[in-house]
Design an enzyme around this catalytic site. Structure first.
Site: not given
Ligand code: UD1
Length: 366
Positions: A213
């Site tokens: 990821h």
């Molecule tokens: C975040 C953390 C990372 C951790 C990871 C674990 C930061 C900077 N990064 O990254 O350290 O390893 O989480 O998962 O805080 N999304 C969903 N459902 C959710 C949450 C997110 O669909 O419940 C989607 C969002 O819309 C986005 C993507 O997943 O498009 C990424 O989510 P985001 O919270 O931005 O960061 P992660 O890449 O998950």
């Protein structure tokens, strides 16, 4: 003492669970210690799906958050800003004495800044670790959080040294171990065989588990495709179970990867995921936390990153840094198939008692 415990994203939940358990245990045991720490659980809502958040609360027995800031998705700045605005409003209305943050996600940094600017104390669980890779948002979160932390609970001697080098006073650094491992050891007997085990006729030590990821691996379509192609080649037909993070899912949809032994599934619950890890031939990941779990479970782990903030998983544990260049995968796969992977040991204080040490220390702090 009033204490806010902050959790926002998936890797936070297993780190706060044992601290909350211990706070509850202590308050139910001893008359004189009861109510010494009144805690409030704040969920920022950075992760909000059932699969990324809710199922962890259910499986790990974490109580319903007292407050959910419901910030949802967004860019780094949008999420940071929303968390800060909403947490500040809460603290202005209902202040606390101390704020306990864990790990390195956006919520960790955002809440620390708010608390510190309002004159409250900041406690950082998993303080002091560094990848020295400033292109990672998590590294910036670690640096900013640690710069304004009053008490560090650390997982390794290297973290202690990093903090000393930065000029933090020894008295602020408490080497307690790893709360993520408390959760792992506590729940090991409850791991659940997921239904995909039978769906894909998995066999003990006969499959890989993969998670990807990090933006460096998944945001570039061509690179992600060639990385997965190399991995598929290297597994020599063994099934690969790939629980796909939402960030990665969006890109995979565009590139449309397919291979007979590559099984892409939704993100799994904690108990199901770790069941798969425990019984796997090997794990391939770009997560930091998973390398700690594979170290304790003694499962070979290939990390698709050029650096790690958890070097003890390599020097002591079963982890190896493969890098992000797809060409690097083959020699590590060869070593694995030849049965030449190291067996590893468990780092000092990763013993399941870290939350006990933290809560004991917090009680002395009052
Ligand atoms: C975040 C953390 C990372 C951790 C990871 C674990 C930061 C900077 N990064 O990254 O350290 O390893 O989480 O998962 O805080 N999304 C969903 N459902 C959710 C949450 C997110 O669909 O419940 C989607 C969002 O819309 C986005 C993507 O997943 O498009 C990424 O989510 P985001 O919270 O931005 O960061 P992660 O890449 O998950």
């Amino acid at each position: 003492m009033k204490l806010d415990i902050i959790a926002g994203a998936r890797p936070n939940f297993m780190k706060i669970a044992p601290i909350i358990d211990e706070l509850e245990r202590v308050s139910s045991l001893s008359e004189d210690r009861r109510n010494k720490i009144q805690y409030r659980l704040i969920h920022t809502g950075q992760h909000y799906d059932k699969k990324m958040s809710g199922s962890f609360f259910d499986q790990l027995g974490i109580p319903e958050p007292d407050v959910n800031l419901e910030v949802g998705s967004g860019t780094q700045a949008e999420q940071t800003a929303r968390i800060m605005e909403r947490y500040e409003q809460l603290l202005l209305k209902e202040p606390t004495d101390w704020v306990l943050v864990v790990g390195d996600v956006t919520s960790t940094m955002a809440c620390s800044i708010v608390a510190k600017k309002l004159g409250m104390g900041v406690i950082h669980v998993e303080g002091g670790i560094r990848s020295n890779d400033i292109t990672m948002p998590e590294e910036i979160n670690r640096m900013v959080t640690d710069a304004i932390t009053d008490i560090f609970y650390t997982t390794s001697e290297i973290a202690n040294k990093n903090l000393q080098k930065l000029g933090h006073d020894e008295s602020k650094i408490r080497y307690v171990g790893n709360t993520m491992i408390d959760t792992l050891l506590k729940n090991m007997s409850r791991f659940i065989k997921p239904t995909i085990w039978d769906d894909h006729q998995l066999k003990e030590k006969g499959y890989f588990v993969m998670t990807l990821h990090r933006p460096a691996n998944v945001d570039e379509e061509v690179k992600l495709k060639s990385l997965i192609d190399e991995i598929v080649k290297g597994t020599r037909g063994m099934p690969i179970i790939f629980p796909v993070h939402p960030r990665t899912a969006k890109i995979l949809k565009i590139i449309g990867i397919e291979a007979e032994n590559l099984h892409m599934v939704e993100p799994l619950g904690y108990l199901e995921f770790n069941y798969l890890v425990q019984h796997a031939f090997a794990v391939i990941t770009d997560s930091g936390g998973i390398t700690e779990e594979t170290t304790v479970l003694k499962v070979p782990c290939m990390t698709l990153r050029d650096n790690t903030e958890r070097p003890e998983t390599i020097t002591i544990g079963t982890n190896e840094l493969v890098g992000t260049n797809p060409k690097n995968v083959a020699p590590f796969m060869e070593k694995l198939h030849q049965g030449k992977w190291k067996t590893g040991d468990i780092p000092y204080l990763w013993d399941g008692k870290t939350a006990e040490r933290i809560v004991n220390d917090l009680l002395n702090l009052i």
